[in-house]
Scaffold this motif. Sequence first.
Motif: not given
Length: 575
Positions: A372-399
């Motif tokens: 199941v993990i392989d199927r959803i592509g969940g086998r990864y580590r977080i390389a970096m965190q970046m903070r975003l304001e609401d507008e760019p966060f929602q824009a990336i989340a919506s594509g």
Amino acid sequence: MLRTGDIVDLTITETGMNGEGVARCDGLVVFVPLTLVSERVTAQIRQVKKQYAVARVIKMLQPAPERVQPRCPIFYRCGGCDMQHIRYRTQLEIKRKTVADCLRKARVDAVVDETTACGAEYGYRNKIQVPFGMQGDRIVAGYFRPGTHEIVPFGSSDEAQTGHCPLHEPMMSRIVESVRAVAQRAGVSVYDETAHDGILRHAVVRKVGDAYAIVIVVCADRLPHRQDFIDALDALGIRYSLYVSCNRKRTNVILGDATHCVHGERQLCQDILGVHCSVSPESFMQINDAVRDAIYRRVQDYVAQFAHCVAIDAYSGTGILSNLIAARASSVVAIEIVPQAVQDAQALADRNGNRDKITNICGDCRTELPAVIDRIGGRYRIAMQMRLEDEPFQAIASGRKRYELRLNDDKRRALRVGDVVRFVHVQTGHMLDCRVSSLQTFDDFADMYRALPPEELCADMSAADSAETFRRAMRAYYSDERVAQCGALAIGVEIVPTGILVLDPPRKGCDEQVLRAILDAAPQQIVYISCNPATLARDLAILQDRYTVDRVAPYDMFPQTKHVETVVFLSRRAK
């Protein structure tokens, strides 16, 4: 040297894993049930082992300030609960400390939150399982005396039991008394576990919404005088369904293999936080509605932090939690090994409009989880965190926005195509995982704007805006001097569904093979719901090889008892 029968004066110095007081005498740890830290008692030694002894209180020499008068008159004889003598706020701290001590002994590095209190200290149980027995020529019903199968009746008079266990509502006691009284009048024999004969074994009562599911367990193929039982229950003026469970085995398991509805609806319906479900006598349900809902809301809120996530509900049972999670997740994969439970879970998903959102798998977590993990592509580590304001966060989340724009400084130069970046919403803390699909460098942001589609760089920009306008807008984040020094970086991003594993295993915890499968599959986040601090600590000790324990939250699912429910949140380590 201590011997069985010795009378000793003891000072209680700590609380044991089962809520009992702990003292020391002649080099041995002595467990003293129903005592509190700081109390001085005279006690009789009941049992002596190589490393510990067990004693019972004969006389209280100095009670602790936290000691209170139990509400139940038979508390000190009955084994139904074990903390009514303790002030409630102290019960909560004892349970927090029990969880913390288990984690410490297992070398799990975590801070344990204060225990979340139950809204009702009494009357909270929605289910009781009451054995029947004989005292002389009278049928009695109650709970067992601690360490025995001797029934302590809820209370009695010449003709009826009038007592009531305060952990459940009075109507449940009236139901049990109605069953007992009919059996007494009709001469129904009571099961004797030693001789393995007799008929009446248990009454199981569960409140489902405003109705009651009542199971009479018999060592027989049918319930004698069935209509008499129905008439007596009708007289209570309640909505109920009556079931008969036939259990002919020599066993401590209460229900038999077959449970039949003999009056009322086969399944009663209940709404749990918007999930409409049917409840049968065999269904597993938490016994405290209010705390169950608080835990489920906590899990829902955790899942909702991730803008795009696939939740994996291991040990999913009949699917109630799967449907609750589905309200917050992009999708849910539920894994359950019992075929009938999987069928019930699919029916529940259909009933609640989640057919397309929940995938039910019948199988073993040890083999199903990595796939199941392989199927959803969940086998990864977080390389970096970046903070975003609401507008760019929602824009990336919506594509709508496919590039994140940053200064090409030393930190960002460490990024590689294929890395996963976690964007964190500045205001809400919500998270979004994205894989780096491309890295493009430019002398400044004006050059970037001319080379890439403006609407994919910034959701509120368009081709009608000039490159100079865009460069001026970026000055709010980076000075011209810093841009001239480092250059500009366009990070191409593609959303990666965050894999969240929800574990709600039985009291024995997870099998070691399942834990090893989890470590191999490496989902990004884990929620572990536990009713046993000892097995929880054992499992976390294994998982912490690859996971950080972010939060440990105890809940008082069982006031007046030693038991505690715990919810733990874990994140996969960066390396």
